[in-house]
Enzyme design. Sequence first.
Site, PDB file in Angstrom:
ATOM      1  N   MET A 196      40.930 -27.540 -51.972  1.00  0.00           N
ATOM      2  CA  MET A 196      40.112 -28.183 -50.874  1.00  0.00           C
ATOM      3  C   MET A 196      38.849 -27.544 -50.462  1.00  0.00           C
ATOM      4  O   MET A 196      39.072 -26.371 -49.851  1.00  0.00           O
ATOM      5  CB  MET A 196      40.663 -28.809 -49.832  1.00  0.00           C
ATOM      6  CG  MET A 196      41.643 -29.915 -50.166  1.00  0.00           C
ATOM      7  SD  MET A 196      40.865 -31.332 -51.040  1.00  0.00           S
ATOM      8  CE  MET A 196      39.796 -31.777 -49.924  1.00  0.00           C
TER       9      MET A 196
ATOM     10  N   SER B 283      34.526 -38.629 -57.751  1.00  0.00           N
ATOM     11  CA  SER B 283      35.436 -39.126 -56.697  1.00  0.00           C
ATOM     12  C   SER B 283      35.097 -40.787 -56.398  1.00  0.00           C
ATOM     13  O   SER B 283      34.311 -40.984 -55.844  1.00  0.00           O
ATOM     14  CB  SER B 283      35.384 -38.559 -55.373  1.00  0.00           C
ATOM     15  OG  SER B 283      36.337 -38.949 -54.655  1.00  0.00           O
TER      16      SER B 283
ATOM     17  N   ASP C  83      41.210 -40.809 -54.462  1.00  0.00           N
ATOM     18  CA  ASP C  83      41.921 -40.255 -53.205  1.00  0.00           C
ATOM     19  C   ASP C  83      42.968 -41.278 -52.689  1.00  0.00           C
ATOM     20  O   ASP C  83      42.613 -42.341 -52.208  1.00  0.00           O
ATOM     21  CB  ASP C  83      40.844 -39.951 -52.493  1.00  0.00           C
ATOM     22  CG  ASP C  83      40.109 -38.719 -52.928  1.00  0.00           C
ATOM     23  OD1 ASP C  83      40.898 -37.692 -52.713  1.00  0.00           O
ATOM     24  OD2 ASP C  83      38.700 -38.791 -52.942  1.00  0.00           O
TER      25      ASP C  83
ATOM     26  N   HIS D 279      38.666 -39.581 -60.116  1.00  0.00           N
ATOM     27  CA  HIS D 279      39.209 -38.785 -58.956  1.00  0.00           C
ATOM     28  C   HIS D 279      39.681 -40.081 -57.895  1.00  0.00           C
ATOM     29  O   HIS D 279      38.848 -40.601 -57.651  1.00  0.00           O
ATOM     30  CB  HIS D 279      38.508 -37.616 -58.464  1.00  0.00           C
ATOM     31  CG  HIS D 279      39.297 -36.955 -57.507  1.00  0.00           C
ATOM     32  ND1 HIS D 279      40.368 -35.975 -57.474  1.00  0.00           N
ATOM     33  CD2 HIS D 279      39.386 -36.965 -56.090  1.00  0.00           C
ATOM     34  CE1 HIS D 279      40.746 -35.610 -56.511  1.00  0.00           C
ATOM     35  NE2 HIS D 279      40.009 -36.205 -55.488  1.00  0.00           N
TER      36      HIS D 279
ATOM     37  N   ASP E  42      37.278 -29.436 -54.656  1.00  0.00           N
ATOM     38  CA  ASP E  42      37.109 -31.017 -54.108  1.00  0.00           C
ATOM     39  C   ASP E  42      36.416 -30.943 -52.796  1.00  0.00           C
ATOM     40  O   ASP E  42      37.240 -30.225 -51.794  1.00  0.00           O
ATOM     41  CB  ASP E  42      38.435 -31.854 -54.142  1.00  0.00           C
ATOM     42  CG  ASP E  42      38.462 -33.180 -53.767  1.00  0.00           C
ATOM     43  OD1 ASP E  42      37.313 -33.507 -53.513  1.00  0.00           O
ATOM     44  OD2 ASP E  42      39.339 -33.801 -53.513  1.00  0.00           O
TER      45      ASP E  42
ATOM     46  N   HIS F  97      44.981 -37.852 -56.206  1.00  0.00           N
ATOM     47  CA  HIS F  97      45.131 -36.979 -55.128  1.00  0.00           C
ATOM     48  C   HIS F  97      45.602 -37.245 -53.808  1.00  0.00           C
ATOM     49  O   HIS F  97      45.154 -38.385 -53.251  1.00  0.00           O
ATOM     50  CB  HIS F  97      43.617 -36.215 -54.667  1.00  0.00           C
ATOM     51  CG  HIS F  97      43.292 -35.425 -53.652  1.00  0.00           C
ATOM     52  ND1 HIS F  97      42.258 -35.016 -52.990  1.00  0.00           N
ATOM     53  CD2 HIS F  97      44.440 -34.493 -52.868  1.00  0.00           C
ATOM     54  CE1 HIS F  97      42.577 -34.271 -51.998  1.00  0.00           C
ATOM     55  NE2 HIS F  97      43.636 -33.921 -51.909  1.00  0.00           N
TER      56      HIS F  97
ATOM     57  N   MET G 179      47.227 -37.556 -50.497  1.00  0.00           N
ATOM     58  CA  MET G 179      46.862 -37.037 -49.139  1.00  0.00           C
ATOM     59  C   MET G 179      47.822 -37.763 -47.994  1.00  0.00           C
ATOM     60  O   MET G 179      47.179 -38.571 -47.271  1.00  0.00           O
ATOM     61  CB  MET G 179      45.383 -37.112 -48.581  1.00  0.00           C
ATOM     62  CG  MET G 179      44.490 -35.982 -49.123  1.00  0.00           C
ATOM     63  SD  MET G 179      42.622 -36.238 -49.234  1.00  0.00           S
ATOM     64  CE  MET G 179      42.557 -37.510 -50.529  1.00  0.00           C
TER      65      MET G 179
ATOM     66  N   MET H 205      45.276 -42.082 -49.873  1.00  0.00           N
ATOM     67  CA  MET H 205      45.371 -41.767 -48.125  1.00  0.00           C
ATOM     68  C   MET H 205      46.190 -43.043 -47.621  1.00  0.00           C
ATOM     69  O   MET H 205      45.718 -44.173 -47.758  1.00  0.00           O
ATOM     70  CB  MET H 205      44.246 -41.502 -47.368  1.00  0.00           C
ATOM     71  CG  MET H 205      43.289 -40.468 -47.963  1.00  0.00           C
ATOM     72  SD  MET H 205      41.650 -40.253 -47.217  1.00  0.00           S
ATOM     73  CE  MET H 205      40.804 -39.613 -48.279  1.00  0.00           C
TER      74      MET H 205
HETATM   75  C1  DX5 Z   1      37.993 -35.956 -49.355  1.00  0.00           C
HETATM   76  C2  DX5 Z   1      38.435 -36.041 -50.950  1.00  0.00           C
HETATM   77  C3  DX5 Z   1      37.298 -35.968 -51.837  1.00  0.00           C
HETATM   78  C4  DX5 Z   1      36.125 -36.806 -51.446  1.00  0.00           C
HETATM   79  C5  DX5 Z   1      34.849 -35.915 -52.021  1.00  0.00           C
HETATM   80  O1  DX5 Z   1      39.102 -35.691 -48.749  1.00  0.00           O
HETATM   81  O2  DX5 Z   1      39.404 -35.540 -51.288  1.00  0.00           O
HETATM   82  O3  DX5 Z   1      37.946 -36.421 -53.105  1.00  0.00           O
HETATM   83  O4  DX5 Z   1      35.877 -37.945 -51.886  1.00  0.00           O
HETATM   84  O5  DX5 Z   1      33.611 -36.473 -51.845  1.00  0.00           O
HETATM   85  P1  DX5 Z   1      32.447 -35.492 -51.593  1.00  0.00           P
HETATM   86  O6  DX5 Z   1      31.970 -35.022 -53.119  1.00  0.00           O
HETATM   87  O7  DX5 Z   1      31.279 -36.654 -51.273  1.00  0.00           O
HETATM   88  O8  DX5 Z   1      32.584 -34.345 -50.842  1.00  0.00           O
HETATM   89 ZN    ZN Z   2      40.151 -35.738 -53.497  1.00  0.00          ZN
END
Ligand code: DX5
Ligand code: ZN
Length: 259
Positions: free
Chosen positions: A174, A9, A36, A34, A208, A99, A101, A38
């Site tokens: 999740m 990630s 993220d 990956h 994740d 991903h 969010m 947001m």
């Molecule tokens: C959280 C994200 C994850 C996050 C995971 O909302 O979707 O992808 O980066 O990080 P770790 O592996 O540190 O929990």
């Molecule tokens: Zn994620």
Amino acid sequence: MVKPKIAPSMLSSDFANLAAEADRMLRYGADWLHMDIMVTFSSPEYLHLLILCSTYFENPMSAKGYMYDISYHFVPNLTIGAPVIESLRKHTAAYLDCHLMVTNPLDYVEPLGKAGASGFTFHVEAAKENWQELIQRIKSKGMRPGVALKPGTPIEEVYPLLEAKDPPEMVLVMTVQPGFGGQKFMPEMMDKVRAVRNKYPSLDIEVDGGLGPSTVDLASSAGANCIVAGSSVFGASYPAQVISQLRKSVQDAQAGSKN
Ligand code: DX5
Ligand code: ZN
């Protein structure tokens, strides 16, 4: 059999050196990156509200600030968007596992498609009304659709999507509340992974949140094959070793042995 995919990630990477970080992860053996996505506002009214809030609350995570946040967008954090994906795409041919969010995933299909995203995983909670159109649009932009669900959402909510004529190609379970890296893995989410794996033996199932060498066996033995890992990989002295441990866990689980 579904292939193991290890997806560091990038939320845990050094954003100021994103291309180098991506390259490093790929050299260490990552299959996917990956990303993220947001965002914090979707309208000028919300931007105005945000400015007002930040004037009143020095710490945006203070009880009241947080309350404003969650009522207006999906998670209380800001990360990257299409411009960053577009910049990163110029430096790598890797599969960018995005991903989303966000509360309005449909708005991001076009920009992310143009930017060069590979996978587009939206949250079922944010697409109750329009998931059919969303999946079609994602595919029409050449991206691979996935559906994610938050810890509080029952797995049954994704079944209608998986049983549709045009289903998502991945389910993301999740294993923390979405929003931040470095949280504690929620083992109770494994029932969802098991349930979906029993029904769909050849579907990509991603987990994740809180995944690392000490938790991955729970996920892989439940049937997950795509493992997202942020802090456990980026925080390790030898990230390549962690990536290969994660992969071995999935391979061993698939082979039916945990040696
Ligand atoms: C959280 C994200 C994850 C996050 C995971 O909302 O979707 O992808 O980066 O990080 P770790 O592996 O540190 O929990
Ligand atoms: Zn994620």
